[in-house]
Each structure stands twice: as structure tokens, then as C-alpha cells.
Scaffold this motif. Structure first.
Motif, PDB file in Angstrom:
ATOM      1  N   ASP A 191       0.788  -1.132  -0.167  1.00 19.31           N
ATOM      2  CA  ASP A 191      -0.076   0.123  -0.129  1.00 19.31           C
ATOM      3  C   ASP A 191       0.827   1.333  -0.194  1.00 19.31           C
ATOM      4  O   ASP A 191       0.582   2.184  -0.756  1.00 19.31           O
ATOM      5  N   LEU A 192       2.016   1.152   0.898  1.00 18.63           N
ATOM      6  CA  LEU A 192       2.748   2.357   0.834  1.00 18.63           C
ATOM      7  C   LEU A 192       3.692   2.675  -0.513  1.00 18.63           C
ATOM      8  O   LEU A 192       3.298   3.879  -0.888  1.00 18.63           O
ATOM      9  N   TRP A 193       3.849   1.581  -1.393  1.00 20.14           N
ATOM     10  CA  TRP A 193       4.384   1.884  -2.842  1.00 20.14           C
ATOM     11  C   TRP A 193       3.225   2.418  -3.678  1.00 20.14           C
ATOM     12  O   TRP A 193       3.567   3.287  -4.398  1.00 20.14           O
ATOM     13  N   LEU A 194       1.878   2.014  -3.448  1.00 24.48           N
ATOM     14  CA  LEU A 194       0.961   2.471  -4.260  1.00 24.48           C
ATOM     15  C   LEU A 194       0.820   3.935  -3.876  1.00 24.48           C
ATOM     16  O   LEU A 194       0.490   4.858  -4.919  1.00 24.48           O
ATOM     17  N   GLN A 195       0.762   4.382  -2.581  1.00 24.89           N
ATOM     18  CA  GLN A 195       0.636   5.617  -2.203  1.00 24.89           C
ATOM     19  C   GLN A 195       1.721   6.410  -2.825  1.00 24.89           C
ATOM     20  O   GLN A 195       1.485   7.493  -3.526  1.00 24.89           O
ATOM     21  N   GLN A 196       2.932   6.128  -2.827  1.00 24.47           N
ATOM     22  CA  GLN A 196       4.076   7.094  -3.036  1.00 24.47           C
ATOM     23  C   GLN A 196       3.928   7.010  -4.463  1.00 24.47           C
ATOM     24  O   GLN A 196       4.620   8.115  -5.197  1.00 24.47           O
ATOM     25  N   THR A 197       3.806   5.965  -5.322  1.00 23.00           N
ATOM     26  CA  THR A 197       3.623   6.113  -6.757  1.00 23.00           C
ATOM     27  C   THR A 197       2.502   7.029  -7.123  1.00 23.00           C
ATOM     28  O   THR A 197       2.935   7.916  -8.024  1.00 23.00           O
ATOM     29  N   PHE A 201       3.361  10.704  -9.091  1.00 25.56           N
ATOM     30  CA  PHE A 201       2.600  11.080 -10.460  1.00 25.56           C
ATOM     31  C   PHE A 201       1.965  12.359 -10.194  1.00 25.56           C
ATOM     32  O   PHE A 201       2.085  13.465 -11.140  1.00 25.56           O
ATOM     33  N   ALA A 202       1.366  12.804  -9.137  1.00 29.01           N
ATOM     34  CA  ALA A 202       0.822  13.911  -8.980  1.00 29.01           C
ATOM     35  C   ALA A 202       1.703  15.302  -8.729  1.00 29.01           C
ATOM     36  O   ALA A 202       1.464  16.173  -9.397  1.00 29.01           O
ATOM     37  N   ASP A 203       2.864  15.066  -8.120  1.00 24.90           N
ATOM     38  CA  ASP A 203       4.007  15.999  -7.874  1.00 24.90           C
ATOM     39  C   ASP A 203       4.830  16.399  -9.434  1.00 24.90           C
ATOM     40  O   ASP A 203       5.059  17.272  -9.771  1.00 24.90           O
ATOM     41  N   GLN A 204       4.890  15.206  -9.983  1.00 29.88           N
ATOM     42  CA  GLN A 204       5.814  15.309 -11.421  1.00 29.88           C
ATOM     43  C   GLN A 204       5.013  15.566 -12.402  1.00 29.88           C
ATOM     44  O   GLN A 204       5.458  16.053 -13.665  1.00 29.88           O
ATOM     45  N   VAL A 205       3.655  15.136 -12.665  1.00 34.43           N
ATOM     46  CA  VAL A 205       3.028  15.497 -13.793  1.00 34.43           C
ATOM     47  C   VAL A 205       1.692  16.512 -13.914  1.00 34.43           C
ATOM     48  O   VAL A 205       1.590  17.204 -14.340  1.00 34.43           O
ATOM     49  N   VAL A 206       0.912  16.071 -12.636  1.00 34.92           N
ATOM     50  CA  VAL A 206      -0.608  16.893 -12.469  1.00 34.92           C
ATOM     51  C   VAL A 206       0.013  18.186 -11.969  1.00 34.92           C
ATOM     52  O   VAL A 206      -0.812  19.414 -12.643  1.00 34.92           O
ATOM     53  N   ALA A 207       0.726  18.510 -11.188  1.00 39.48           N
ATOM     54  CA  ALA A 207       0.983  19.716 -10.390  1.00 39.48           C
ATOM     55  C   ALA A 207       1.970  20.422 -10.963  1.00 39.48           C
ATOM     56  O   ALA A 207       2.228  21.700 -10.349  1.00 39.48           O
ATOM     57  N   VAL A 208       2.560  20.070 -12.153  1.00 39.50           N
ATOM     58  CA  VAL A 208       3.524  21.161 -12.746  1.00 39.50           C
ATOM     59  C   VAL A 208       2.901  22.442 -13.477  1.00 39.50           C
ATOM     60  O   VAL A 208       2.075  22.008 -14.374  1.00 39.50           O
ATOM     61  N   PRO A 209       3.349  23.448 -13.118  1.00 37.09           N
ATOM     62  CA  PRO A 209       2.704  24.720 -13.623  1.00 37.09           C
ATOM     63  C   PRO A 209       3.049  24.610 -15.262  1.00 37.09           C
ATOM     64  O   PRO A 209       4.453  24.313 -15.356  1.00 37.09           O
ATOM     65  N   THR A 210       2.231  25.215 -16.020  1.00 34.59           N
ATOM     66  CA  THR A 210       2.553  25.349 -17.436  1.00 34.59           C
ATOM     67  C   THR A 210       2.482  27.101 -17.872  1.00 34.59           C
ATOM     68  O   THR A 210       2.100  27.672 -17.324  1.00 34.59           O
ATOM     69  N   ASP A 211       3.384  27.243 -18.904  1.00 36.12           N
ATOM     70  CA  ASP A 211       3.572  28.878 -19.078  1.00 36.12           C
ATOM     71  C   ASP A 211       2.852  28.743 -20.703  1.00 36.12           C
ATOM     72  O   ASP A 211       3.444  28.218 -21.789  1.00 36.12           O
ATOM     73  N   ASN A 222       0.370  20.472 -22.718  1.00 33.08           N
ATOM     74  CA  ASN A 222      -0.108  21.591 -21.486  1.00 33.08           C
ATOM     75  C   ASN A 222      -1.516  21.486 -21.554  1.00 33.08           C
ATOM     76  O   ASN A 222      -1.931  21.731 -20.466  1.00 33.08           O
ATOM     77  N   PHE A 223      -2.238  21.603 -22.640  1.00 38.35           N
ATOM     78  CA  PHE A 223      -3.579  21.469 -22.754  1.00 38.35           C
ATOM     79  C   PHE A 223      -4.226  20.141 -21.735  1.00 38.35           C
ATOM     80  O   PHE A 223      -5.113  20.342 -21.077  1.00 38.35           O
ATOM     81  N   HIS A 224      -3.651  19.113 -22.378  1.00 36.74           N
ATOM     82  CA  HIS A 224      -3.992  17.890 -21.700  1.00 36.74           C
ATOM     83  C   HIS A 224      -3.586  17.924 -20.221  1.00 36.74           C
ATOM     84  O   HIS A 224      -4.444  17.199 -19.270  1.00 36.74           O
ATOM     85  N   GLN A 225      -2.714  18.138 -19.889  1.00 39.37           N
ATOM     86  CA  GLN A 225      -2.053  18.346 -18.485  1.00 39.37           C
ATOM     87  C   GLN A 225      -3.028  19.121 -17.647  1.00 39.37           C
ATOM     88  O   GLN A 225      -3.404  18.911 -16.537  1.00 39.37           O
ATOM     89  N   SER A 226      -3.324  20.352 -18.069  1.00 37.19           N
ATOM     90  CA  SER A 226      -4.328  21.501 -17.384  1.00 37.19           C
ATOM     91  C   SER A 226      -5.711  20.746 -17.311  1.00 37.19           C
ATOM     92  O   SER A 226      -6.340  20.867 -16.286  1.00 37.19           O
ATOM     93  N   LEU A 227      -6.122  19.997 -18.411  1.00 33.24           N
ATOM     94  CA  LEU A 227      -7.316  19.289 -18.460  1.00 33.24           C
ATOM     95  C   LEU A 227      -7.341  18.308 -17.071  1.00 33.24           C
ATOM     96  O   LEU A 227      -8.306  18.051 -16.227  1.00 33.24           O
ATOM     97  N   LEU A 228      -6.289  17.439 -17.259  1.00 28.83           N
ATOM     98  CA  LEU A 228      -6.154  16.510 -16.102  1.00 28.83           C
ATOM     99  C   LEU A 228      -6.127  16.950 -14.660  1.00 28.83           C
ATOM    100  O   LEU A 228      -6.799  16.445 -13.726  1.00 28.83           O
ATOM    101  N   HIS A 229      -5.624  18.159 -14.615  1.00 26.78           N
ATOM    102  CA  HIS A 229      -5.437  18.659 -13.258  1.00 26.78           C
ATOM    103  C   HIS A 229      -6.674  19.501 -12.824  1.00 26.78           C
ATOM    104  O   HIS A 229      -7.064  18.982 -11.622  1.00 26.78           O
ATOM    105  N   MET A 230      -7.659  19.832 -13.901  1.00 29.49           N
ATOM    106  CA  MET A 230      -8.745  20.482 -13.138  1.00 29.49           C
ATOM    107  C   MET A 230      -9.810  19.272 -12.983  1.00 29.49           C
ATOM    108  O   MET A 230     -10.849  19.364 -12.263  1.00 29.49           O
ATOM    109  N   ALA A 231      -9.805  18.397 -13.903  1.00 28.44           N
ATOM    110  CA  ALA A 231     -10.682  17.046 -13.902  1.00 28.44           C
ATOM    111  C   ALA A 231     -10.357  16.466 -12.530  1.00 28.44           C
ATOM    112  O   ALA A 231     -11.386  15.968 -11.899  1.00 28.44           O
TER     113      ALA A 231
END
Length: 338
Positions: A191-197, A201-211, A222-231
């Protein structure tokens, strides 16, 4: 939470963790809500004077006075009507000011407004790769339109789009070709590995700001990443309501206020700002606690079955309307009361 749930649901390397992946609230006993419908009144609530009458009926029914604050839940129009009725009564009858009535915007209509914001930003055109308009056309979802007027269809469509975007993003993140591929030593996953994964993913893909002004950036990515973030934000709001997590819902009101302003949704921008200001400055400590922690009902008493108060009201209205359709044009208020 959604990332973890999808990893367990879709990816072979995580499927053996199914039994341990459950919401913490499932271990808690939920209190079953008790709903007391009141009598039907032949009053048009679109007029301020009529809202004064409605609030006075509530006041009489619940034996309220201006020494005790009581929240009244509704959509943005209802909240505006309550403020108008309170202002009218303060000016006309100083001895019955209706100061007890404190408007509280319901979370179902708030969720719907968040859904509309996502559609405003990501609908685009059918020729835009990965836009909601293109997906709607490819999937032939004729019941879904750009303004998300039909909540159920738009909500179901967005959640399917989120699962597809999330699956594709996780495949790239995990560097695998298929959800059936095994990740090295995945049989020993915990479960810990699942949580860390999920967190990585959230830190390195979803939460990365775009310019958006970066001419060399991959704007489709960037469009898809922003859609993923808001969804994912939207999905978390739905999860917070379902699990009756009031403080988390209030955090969403703070977050989505910025998106309402950015997309010029002026009515809900004002309502969100008004709610947050009331919680900090106008509501008593007792009422602020109630408004934060008592935003849902649970008619079954089962964990994970929370429902926004204004959604429960809409469901009751639908039941009444469905039952009365057979009465035709001869329907009267007395018939409804019976």
C-alpha cells in the motif's frame, strides 16, 4: 485518491492491492439523516416580498428569532433572494428583521458550476486534439453540449474523459506500453508503494505549472495536463461530498473561486467570496462549524453515500413532479397537498 483507485482498477501490477484500497470513512459509522418535508405553498419565490413570506413561515415553523442564526441552503439565486428578503424586512419592519436567516450556497449547484467552468475552458472545437468537443464527437455523446446544461450527462462524460486521460498519462509515467504489463518486482508491491507512486505522479505530472506564453512549449501536452489537473480537482470535490468531508469542500470553494473569476462566472464568484467571508466574519462560531461540517445529508446511513443538501431537495422536487404529471392541466395546490 483517484490515481490510486485507477492504478488498482486498471493496472495489473497493482490489482492485488484491491482488497486494501478503500476509503478511511468506510470504517466509520455514519449517522442517517432525517428529512422533514413541509407543506406546499402557492407562492412564486422569484419575488422578494414572497421570499419574506417563505422565510417567515420557516421562522414560525422552527420557532426562530433574531437571537439565533440559522442557515438556509439553496443555489445562487436562492442565496441572493434571501439577502434581498432580509434587506427588505430590515427596512420595513425593524422588529422582525429576519437576521436569523443566513444564506448557505449548496454544494450540488456549486459542483455543477465547477463542471461548467471545465467545459468553458476545455471544450474548444472538434478539430482541437483531445478537446472535450472532439471527444464528444468521437464518442457520439449527443446529450452533452458546450454549456453543460444537463448535469448528469456532462458529469458522466467528463469522468470518462478523466479516466482515459489519467490512464494514458500513467502509462507514460510508469514507462509501460499496456495496463497488462508488469512493473519490475510489482508482486511485492505494498500500500505504501501504491501511495508513493500516486504522490510522485501528482507532483511530477499533474501539479507542474505550465506557461502558455512559452512559444517552444508543447501546447497540446499543456492542454491535456491542465485538463487532467482540473478534472482531478473536480473528482476530488465529488469525493469530498460523497464522504461528507465538509472542511475539504470548503477548501474547494476557496480554490474554485479563482477559476470562477478567471472564467468570468460572476454570480458564483460573488457567492464563493460571500460564503468565505461569512465563515470568517459574520457567522457565529457555532454556525460556522455547522455550515462547514453539516453540508450533506445521508438518507441511507451508509459510508460514502453523502449527498449535497440542495441535491436532496432537487431529488424531492423530481419525485413530486413525476407523481403529479398524471394530473394534467387541472392540477391545483390543494391536490398537491393531498
Amino acid at each position: 485518491r483517484k490515481v490510486q483507485q485507477l492504478l488498482v482498477k486498471r493496472f495489473k501490477s497493482f490489482e492485488h492491492l484491491t482488497a486494501t484500497q478503500k476509503d478511511a470513512s468506510h470504517d466509520q459509522q455514519q449517522k442517517k439523516s432525517i428529512i422533514h418535508p413541509i407543506a406546499v405553498t402557492d407562492i412564486d419565490e422569484s419575488y422578494t416580498d414572497n421570499n419574506v413570506i417563505i422565510l417567515e413561515q420557516f421562522q414560525k415553523l422552527l420557532a426562530l428569532d433574531d437571537s439565533v442564526q440559522q442557515c438556509v441552503v439553496g443555489d445562487q439565486a436562492t442565496c441572493r433572494s434571501i439577502r434581498g428578503a432580509r434587506h427588505r424586512r430590515v427596512a420595513d419592519v425593524p422588529n422582525a428583521r429576519l437576521l436569523w436567516a443566513k444564506e448557505n450556497p449548496g454544494d450540488f449547484h456549486f459542483t455543477w458550476e465547477c463542471l461548467k467552468v471545465i467545459f468553458i475552458v476545455f471544450w474548444e472545437s472538434k478539430d482541437h486534439p483531445g478537446s472535450l468537443a472532439q471527444l464528444q464527437s468521437l464518442l457520439n455523446r449527443s446529450g452533452v453540449n458546450a454549456d453543460a446544461k444537463k448535469f448528469q450527462q456532462a458529469d458522466e462524460f467528463l469522468r470518462h474523459a478523466l479516466e482515459a486521460h489519467l490512464t494514458a498519462s500513467l502509462l507514460t509515467f510508469l514507462n509501460i506500453q499496456s495496463v497488462s504489463d508488469n512493473i519490475w518486482n510489482s508482486s511485492a508491491a505494498t500500500d505504501l508503494w501504491l501511495q508513493q507512486t500516486a504522490e510522485k505522479f501528482a507532483d511530477q505530472v499533474v501539479a507542474v505549472p505550465t506557461d502558455e506564453n512559452d512559444l517552444e512549449a508543447d501546447h497540446i501536452y499543456n492542454f491535456h495536463q491542465s485538463l487532467l489537473h482540473m478534472a482531478l480537482l473536480y473528482e476530488d470535490l465529488r469525493d469530498a461530498i460523497k464522504n461528507e468531508d465538509g472542511p475539504r469542500v470548503i477548501q474547494h470553494w476557496k480554490m474554485w473561486l479563482l477559476y470562477f473569476l478567471a472564467t468570468k462566472r460572476s454570480n458564483y464568484s460573488c457567492e464563493a467570496a460571500n460564503l468565505l467571508a461569512n465563515l470568517k466574519a459574520d457567522f457565529s462560531k457555532w454556525l460556522a462549524y455547522i455550515v462547514t461540517h453539516n453540508r450533506t445529508v445521508n438518507s441511507s446511513g451508509l459510508p460514502g453515500h453523502g449527498k449535497a443538501i440542495d441535491m436532496a431537495v432537487e431529488h424531492h422536487n423530481l419525485i413530486i413532479k413525476t407523481a403529479l404529471r398524471s394530473s394534467g392541466s387541472n392540477i391545483t395546490v390543494n391536490h398537491i397537498r393531498v
